[in-house]
Design an enzyme around this catalytic site. Structure first.
Site, PDB file in Angstrom:
ATOM      1  N   ASP A   1       0.890  -1.151   0.000  1.00  0.00           N
ATOM      2  CA  ASP A   1       0.000   0.000   0.000  1.00  0.00           C
ATOM      3  C   ASP A   1       0.929   1.201   0.000  1.00  0.00           C
ATOM      4  O   ASP A   1       1.516   1.537   1.035  1.00  0.00           O
ATOM      5  CB  ASP A   1      -0.880  -0.029   1.260  1.00  0.00           C
ATOM      6  CG  ASP A   1      -1.688   1.244   1.440  1.00  0.00           C
ATOM      7  OD1 ASP A   1      -2.288   1.419   2.524  1.00  0.00           O
ATOM      8  OD2 ASP A   1      -1.713   2.088   0.507  1.00  0.00           O
TER       9      ASP A   1
ATOM     10  N   LYS B   1       3.111  11.163  -3.739  1.00  0.00           N
ATOM     11  CA  LYS B   1       2.002  10.506  -4.451  1.00  0.00           C
ATOM     12  C   LYS B   1       1.124  11.529  -5.168  1.00  0.00           C
ATOM     13  O   LYS B   1       0.535  11.240  -6.215  1.00  0.00           O
ATOM     14  CB  LYS B   1       1.158   9.715  -3.450  1.00  0.00           C
ATOM     15  CG  LYS B   1       0.147   8.782  -4.068  1.00  0.00           C
ATOM     16  CD  LYS B   1      -0.422   7.872  -2.992  1.00  0.00           C
ATOM     17  CE  LYS B   1      -1.556   7.007  -3.523  1.00  0.00           C
ATOM     18  NZ  LYS B   1      -2.088   6.125  -2.489  1.00  0.00           N
TER      19      LYS B   1
ATOM     20  N   GLU C   1      -7.117   0.619  -4.578  1.00  0.00           N
ATOM     21  CA  GLU C   1      -7.156   0.529  -3.115  1.00  0.00           C
ATOM     22  C   GLU C   1      -8.486   0.026  -2.580  1.00  0.00           C
ATOM     23  O   GLU C   1      -8.502  -0.863  -1.723  1.00  0.00           O
ATOM     24  CB  GLU C   1      -6.781   1.896  -2.505  1.00  0.00           C
ATOM     25  CG  GLU C   1      -5.282   2.164  -2.631  1.00  0.00           C
ATOM     26  CD  GLU C   1      -4.897   3.631  -2.573  1.00  0.00           C
ATOM     27  OE1 GLU C   1      -3.752   3.936  -2.933  1.00  0.00           O
ATOM     28  OE2 GLU C   1      -5.727   4.465  -2.159  1.00  0.00           O
TER      29      GLU C   1
ATOM     30  N   ASP D   1     -12.740   5.605   2.804  1.00  0.00           N
ATOM     31  CA  ASP D   1     -11.328   5.645   3.169  1.00  0.00           C
ATOM     32  C   ASP D   1     -10.959   7.013   3.746  1.00  0.00           C
ATOM     33  O   ASP D   1     -10.737   7.970   3.003  1.00  0.00           O
ATOM     34  CB  ASP D   1     -10.492   5.327   1.911  1.00  0.00           C
ATOM     35  CG  ASP D   1      -8.996   5.288   2.181  1.00  0.00           C
ATOM     36  OD1 ASP D   1      -8.259   4.813   1.299  1.00  0.00           O
ATOM     37  OD2 ASP D   1      -8.555   5.742   3.258  1.00  0.00           O
TER      38      ASP D   1
END
Lengths: 172, 638
Positions: free
Chosen positions: B8, B70, B169, B191
């Site tokens: 992850d 990211k 994800e 999330d």
């Protein structure tokens, strides 16, 4: 494979040649399956061995981590004990009290040492992220860049590894 | 076959996991943590740092410490103007206008930066597995476009990993909960991470996940919540003590840690005390911060953030053309979803209980590991293995139930143990096979019985009878008893469970629990009795064989104590048995010591032929070293 004499008594219902071929096919199929099963089994055995090895290596590490977590919980108590002692004014009537605090602090440190935990000396040393965490940068006359000029919270090491990084202010 | 790890690669934190023994396992990094900060730094010494170490020196090295890379993966420089403003490092034009990070004179592509994080995770995984790691499954947000996905793949390659699959994800999270087994269901993945919020609506059918819609807030996360607490602490302190801590760097650091700790505590407690002695000082002396934060107050504080997360949820449902009622499963991801207020808000919004058993900080990595396992051929043919529902064993001396196979042992399995005889010249052993959980044989269920006869004459405790329990894949039990001396053997085959229903099994287990205390008592008495009995036997033997060597007075003493022990054994008083046994032991040791000193050599056990009628007695535990004493050692078959 040869053909049987068609005039023989008690002939097979299915032509003999075919049943031989069928048997040969079946044999090949079973051999392939057998090889596959053997392979799966060996892999499983190997994985089992690896798993056992990893688990046995893991246990001491887990115990170590457990201890570390426990020790980390107690460090803030020592932090504040140290502060209390440091901030006590030097008045003569408080000397006995100050000694008492010092001795208490010493007891605590000795207990920690039994677990191989020692205070990291940060002040005046070169900043090292493996044992210091910078919370601010300040310029200080005459001090070389990258030197720890203030220790906000002391760091502690267990053996050679940092148990808790010191919180420091670094000279810019 | 090398393992495929699941990674992850998060904005703030990363996590790596791998399948082991059919189960996903989160790998602990070199620092002892289960997650690694997604931070890369180029130190003054040109040393490259990644993870916690890089984070620690961020303040001293702002232009060369890269975090949240990211946000720049697979993006063009002109796309990231807003993000660029929020980071202290320099973002420039890279190849073909892609965003790149300039460190000193060199421009690094985001994949090159991410690769350093991946390299660390790879190294940590290799350290744990003890073998090289070459392949990985890496997760990306569901809304990542081709260019962003390719960038992630490139990062893997640079780090020396073959990225066998890039998965979304939310898909990984659903996999972690085994939702790939569902058909035609709609799944919502909520999330709430450290710095970003993402909501995904997916559909599962035939083992394939399809993303129907995504939405979110790229700057909403747990960090916002921590900040609220810090602001509250400062405000309250100012109210109480008239001091403003906002410019006190040292105090702020302590407030940060305290805020995070308080947030975590409020997930289980109704209130928490934030206790910070010596937070600051002025002319009047040191100042302490002591404040109580209730869960109610905390929930008020974060209410606006929670509400903010629901807007994107509404929108995502609309875009997917799915109503709330049509959602079958809700999955929670991200540490902040541990907060009861958030869990409640999600439950109320979707009108169903969300899945939350898997650690929300790790669930995406876990799902990636499962995917890696599937691709690596590990989680393949689900060979469902059975377990034996109840413990299996035999009756031993004193009516005790000695387990050979524990309940819930996976089958097929085989266990063997060596037993011996209870009486001198015992010609046969009775193997009484039982099933159950009570320590006494009579309280358990007899499932079979047989005898092994023709044992040559020997003193008790000498013969070695190996009893083997073997259960095959169909649950059929074969019990074999073999005299290791003569190789004579006898066996019996018993059908699976012999018709016990699930309820009966449960009842037997509950029974055992209810009687546990009493049974333990009974067992102790029997053990004491057995010990005493064996000791009496040994002492009498010693007297017989070495009488001449022992002074008459001592002999008398020994005989007297032996008698009192035998008397006690006739009765039921456990204490009396124990006491006399201890006395006997003392006297015996004294005499033995003297004998040894005299002789200097070990005593030889002699066989004494006795013409007596020997009844068939159940096997006894051999107290000698070469036999495992089942009563004191639980050998668990896992």
């Amino acid at each position: 494979m040869t053909q049987e004499n068609p005039n023989s008594i008690a002939a097979d219902p299915s032509p003999p040649g075919e049943s031989n071929v069928a048997a040969a096919d079946e044999l090949i199929k079973l051999q392939a399956e057998n090889a596959q099963i053997k392979d799966k089994w060996l892999r499983m055995l190997a994985e089992h061995e690896n798993f056992k090895r990893r688990k046995s290596e893991e246990l001491p590490q887990l115990l170590e981590r457990r201890e570390e977590n426990l020790l980390l919980q107690f460090l803030p108590v020592l932090d504040n004990l140290e502060k209390a002692r440091q901030q006590l004014p030097d008045a003569s009537d408080l000397q006995a009290f100050k000694s008492g605090l010092e001795l208490t602090e010493k007891l605590f440190r000795q207990a920690l040492e039994k677990f191989d935990v020692y205070r990291i000396d940060s002040l005046g040393t070169a900043f090292d992220p493996s044992k210091h965490q910078a919370i601010a940068q300040e310029s200080r006359a005459g001090v070389q860049e990258g030197t720890v000029i203030q220790e906000v919270t002391p760091g502690y090491r267990r053996g050679q590894r940092a148990l808790r990084a010191a919180l420091v202010i670094v000279a810019s | 076959m090398s393992k495929i790890i699941g990674i992850d690669l998060g904005t703030t934190n990363s996590c790596v996991a791998v399948m082991e023994g059919g189960e996903p396992k989160v790998i602990v990094n070199a620092e002892g943590n289960r997650t690694t900060p997604s931070v890369v730094a180029f130190a003054k010494s040109n040393e490259q740092l990644a993870g916690q170490v890089a984070k620690r020196q961020a303040i001293t090295n702002p232009k060369r410490t890269v975090y949240s890379i990211k946000r720049f993966m697979g993006r063009l420089h002109n796309e990231v103007a807003e993000e660029e403003k929020l980071v202290p490092y320099q973002v420039v034009d890279g190849k073909n206008g892609a965003a790149a990070v300039k460190i000193d004179d060199k421009a690094y592509t985001p994949p090159e930066i991410s690769a350093k994080i991946l390299q660390k995770l790879k190294a940590d995984a290799e350290a744990y597995l003890g073998e090289p790691v070459k392949k990985a499954v890496i997760t990306v947000p569901a809304y990542f476009n081709d260019s962003q996905r390719q960038a992630t793949k490139d990062a893997g390659e640079i780090a020396g990993l073959e990225v066998v699959r890039i998965i979304n994800e939310p898909t990984a999270a659903a996999l972690a909960y085994g939702l790939d087994k569902k058909t035609n269901e709609k799944i919502a993945v909520y999330d709430f991470g450290g710095g970003t919020f993402d909501i995904s609506i997916m559909e599962i059918g035939d083992g394939v996940f399809e993303v129907l819609s995504t939405n979110g807030d790229t700057h909403l996360g747990g960090d916002n919540i921590d900040q609220e607490i810090i602001l509250w602490l400062m405000a309250e302190f100012k109210k109480e003590q008239g001091i403003d801590l906002a410019s006190d760097t040292m105090a702020i650091q302590r407030l940060k840690e305290a805020a995070e700790k308080a947030k975590i505590e409020l997930s289980s407690a109704q209130q928490t005390e934030i206790n910070l002695p010596f937070i600051t000082a002025n002319q009047s002396g040191p100042k302490h911060l002591v404040l109580t934060l209730t869960r109610a107050r905390f929930e008020q504080m974060i209410e606006s953030y929670v509400r903010r997360s629901l807007g994107p949820c509404e929108q995502a449902l609309k875009d997917a053309g799915v109503s709330k009622a049509a959602i079958n499963e809700v999955v929670l991801v991200g540490g902040s979803t541990r907060i009861p207020a958030i869990q409640k808000a999600v439950k109320d919004f979707f009108e169903k209980e969300p899945h939350k058993g898997v650690n929300p900080d790790e669930v995406v990595a876990v799902g990636a590991a499962i995917q890696g396992g599937i691709l690596g051929g590990e989680v393949k043919d689900i060979v469902l293995l059975d377990v034996t529902p109840l413990s299996l064993g035999i009756e031993t001396l004193g009516g005790v139930f000695t387990k050979l196979i524990d309940r819930n042992t996976t089958i097929p399995t085989s266990k063997k143990q060596v037993f011996s005889t209870a009486a001198d010249h015992q010609p046969s052993v009775d193997v009484h096979v039982l099933q159950g959980e009570r320590p006494m044989a009579s309280d358990n269920r007899t499932i079979g019985r047989f005898q092994l006869s023709g044992l040559p004459p020997a003193p008790r405790g000498i013969p070695q009878i190996e009893v083997t329990f073997d259960i095959d894949a169909n649950g059929i039990l074969n019990v074999k008893a073999k005299d290791l001396g003569t190789a004579k053997e006898q066996k019996i085959t018993i059908q699976a469970s012999s018709g016990l229903s699930k309820d009966e099994v449960e009842r037997m287990r509950k029974d055992a629990e209810a009687h546990a205390a009493d049974d333990e008592q009974k067992k102790k008495i029997i053990e004491a009795r057995n010990e005493a009995d064996t000791l009496v036997y040994q002492c009498e033997k010693m007297l017989k064989e070495n009488g001449e060597k022992i002074p008459a007075a001592k002999q008398e003493e020994l005989k007297k104590v032996i008698e009192s022990c035998k008397e006690a054994l006739k009765g039921e008083d456990a204490q009396k048995i124990s006491q006399t046994k201890d006395q006997l032991q003392q006297v015996m040791f004294g005499i033995s010591q003297e004998l040894y000193q005299q002789a200097g050599a070990g005593q030889q056990a002699q066989e004494s032929p006795q013409a007596e009628a020997e009844p068939t007695a159940p096997p006894t535990e051999d107290p000698k070293d070469n036999v495992v004493d089942a009563e004191y050692q639980e050998v668990k078959d896992k």
